[in-house]
Scaffold this active site. Structure first.
Site, PDB file in Angstrom:
ATOM      1  N   LYS A  79      -6.069 -12.725  -0.948  1.00 15.18           N
ATOM      2  CA  LYS A  79      -6.046 -11.769  -1.740  1.00 15.18           C
ATOM      3  C   LYS A  79      -6.707 -11.730  -3.052  1.00 15.18           C
ATOM      4  O   LYS A  79      -6.509 -12.743  -3.857  1.00 15.18           O
ATOM      5  CB  LYS A  79      -4.757 -11.158  -1.710  1.00 15.18           C
ATOM      6  CG  LYS A  79      -4.668  -9.629  -2.300  1.00 15.18           C
ATOM      7  CD  LYS A  79      -3.440  -8.952  -2.091  1.00 15.18           C
ATOM      8  CE  LYS A  79      -3.336  -7.650  -2.530  1.00 15.18           C
ATOM      9  NZ  LYS A  79      -1.881  -6.981  -2.474  1.00 15.18           N
ATOM     10  N   SER A 159      -1.796  -2.480  -0.081  1.00 15.67           N
ATOM     11  CA  SER A 159      -2.765  -2.930  -0.821  1.00 15.67           C
ATOM     12  C   SER A 159      -3.397  -3.894  -0.215  1.00 15.67           C
ATOM     13  O   SER A 159      -4.736  -4.087  -0.530  1.00 15.67           O
ATOM     14  CB  SER A 159      -2.602  -2.990  -2.266  1.00 15.67           C
ATOM     15  OG  SER A 159      -1.892  -4.238  -2.312  1.00 15.67           O
ATOM     16  N   SER A 183       2.949  -3.441   0.541  1.00 13.92           N
ATOM     17  CA  SER A 183       1.603  -3.607   0.769  1.00 13.92           C
ATOM     18  C   SER A 183       1.286  -5.045   1.650  1.00 13.92           C
ATOM     19  O   SER A 183       0.080  -5.274   1.658  1.00 13.92           O
ATOM     20  CB  SER A 183       1.229  -3.955  -0.853  1.00 13.92           C
ATOM     21  OG  SER A 183       1.007  -2.971  -1.281  1.00 13.92           O
TER      22      SER A 183
END
Length: 493
Positions: A79, A159, A183
């Protein structure tokens, strides 16, 4: 031979040890898959093919010498919130344009130390603020799942949308992610993958771009429960660079897979039955209860009375911490810089141009609740509510409950550019209604795929555990996985 990218981490690990193929061949298979798919899915925002091949060759040498790490030769996606030395790290924000850190996050360093291979950086909501991956400077990541008979693009959740999309589409064997209010778990539910937010302090936050420091926690997104257990074991550690990381031994989580659920007490919180909950979510939850009973667990009703205050309290605490954490991005030392007539003008112009709408909204809310005259009324009160939420869980656990079963999302994945959600931020925030209590209380939470809705889209169930008892979640989730089966999207990209 099976397509290399369809192997789970556990399967690839065994075949690499048996020298059925090389780490370089496995890495090349993933790089080829990314080349073919990323134009459609936008899961990666930066690729590191040369670095990946170099790491894979080093893995092959270690395998040949009999010195394999726990993740030797396994290609992972990272990420864009994790600092990766000399590699694009921008939290998918315009304000960090061109930023390449000179240091590595502790979590990613732990993975490389175990022989994992980095494929590249994954898309996400800007600064991890969002529930759909639509606030990214690089545009939305696209869910590899589609509703039956439809070509409409769906969000992969947020997210950590790029992480979930890449894992579901087999563009990496597993991925790092972070969870501040859901998330990891919500994108996992939207994409038919497994995601675990560990207990706060289980993984170091050093080198992870901060959103809300008292809530942020790193964890993995993987194809199945076993792979999530394998990844978390390597990610977790105490760290002298993060005072909130906890000095407890990291268990071999994989050993929990397949253990009996006999004697386990699972709580069902009545407050999670919210008004207007779709019948499909209700039905799935009841099905999950039945699966756990069939596996030998005892199921009891519990009450978490302060749940209804969690959403407003979270949307005070998280933006307040964000406004403080994001004050450092000013255009002076790195990232985007917009010239102004003086330094104050330069700060204002750089931040106005660099932050997207959602980030600006949360900074402004956070600055407001921390301002003189409002601090006690909002921030302090929210922290008191947070203590009550934590106490609700403690009371349930003291009463003998080992884990809690609940829904994760109020629906399956919605459309990219959904007008109703785009025009009303509060409706988007309601996506987090089942997930944020876990962050407020610092507990571990795991998302496991449990079925498909009427449109053929994946739905997940959430397991919430006692602090540092992730093994209970892994063995319970494995029982659900065995009953529900695994879910893979039909390839259209």
């Amino acid at each position: 031979m099976t397509e290399l990218t369809s192997l789970t981490i556990a399967e690839a690990r065994e075949k690499l040890k048996a020298k059925e193929f090389s780490a370089l061949e496995l890495t090349d298979a993933y790089l080829k898959a990314i080349d073919a798919a990323n134009g459609a899915l936008n899961a990666y925002v930066a690729l590191t093919p040369e670095k990946a091949r170099e790491m894979a060759k080093a893995s092959d040498e270690r395998i040949a010498a009999g010195k394999s790490g726990d993740l030797e030769g396994i290609p992972l996606g990272v990420k864009d919130l994790f600092a990766t030395r000399d590699v694009h790290t921008q939290a998918c924000s315009h304000i960090l344009d061109g930023f390449k850190p000179k240091y590595e996050s502790t979590v990613t360093q732990n993975l490389w130390d175990q022989g994992a291979v980095m494929l590249g950086k994954l898309n996400m909501d800007e600064f991890a603020m969002g529930s759909s991956n639509e606030s990214s400077w690089y545009g939305p990541a696209i869910n590899p799942w589609r509703a039956n008979g439809s070509e409409q693009k769906l969000v992969p959740g947020g997210s950590s949308g790029g992480s979930a999309a890449a894992v579901a589409a087999h563009l990496c064997a597993g991925a790092t992610a972070t969870d501040t209010g859901g998330s990891i778990r919500q994108p996992a539910a939207f994409t038919g993958t497994v995601g675990i937010k560990p207990t706060y302090g289980r993984c170091s936050r050093f080198g992870i771009v901060a959103y809300a420091s008292s809530l942020d926690q790193a964890g993995p997104i993987a194809r199945d429960v076993r792979d999530a257990a394998i990844l978390l074991k390597s990610m977790a550690s105490v760290d002298s660079k993060d005072a909130t990381s906890v000095n407890l031994p990291v268990p071999d989580y994989e050993k929990a897979i397949g253990q009996s659920l006999k004697g386990l007490k699972i709580g069902i919180p009545k407050e999670y039955r919210v008004d207007g909950m779709p019948e499909e979510i209700e039905k799935l939850w009841a099905q999950g209860v039945q699966w756990l009973k069939d596996a030998g667990a005892e199921v009891v009703d519990i009450s978490l009375p302060h749940t209804k205050y969690a959403l407003p309290a979270y949307y005070i605490v998280a933006p307040a911490e964000a406004s403080s954490n994001l004050a450092r991005y000013d255009g002076v030392r790195y990232g985007l810089r917009v010239d102004g007539k003086d330094i104050a003008d330069m700060y204002e112009k750089s931040r106005a141009a660099g932050f997207g709408k959602e980030v600006q909204r949360r900074i402004m809310v956070g600055t407001y609740v921390l301002s003189a005259g409002y601090y006690d009324a909002y921030y302090l009160k929210a922290q008191k509510v947070r203590t009550l939420i934590k106490r609700d869980f403690e009371d349930a656990f003291h009463a003998g409950v080992d884990a809690i079963l609940a829904p994760i999302t109020p629906s399956s994945a919605f459309a990219v550019g959904d007008e109703e959600l785009a025009s009303d931020p509060v409706k988007m925030y309601l996506q987090d209604v089942f997930t944020i209590t876990v962050n407020m209380a610092g507990l571990p939470g795991l998302s496991v795929p449990a079925g498909l809705d009427g449109k053929g889209l994946p739905l997940g169930l959430q397991l919430i555990g006692k602090p540092f008892e992730e093994e209970t979640l892994f063995k319970t989730a494995h029982a659900i996985e065995q009953a529900a089966g695994k879910f893979t999207p039909a390839k259209w990209w």
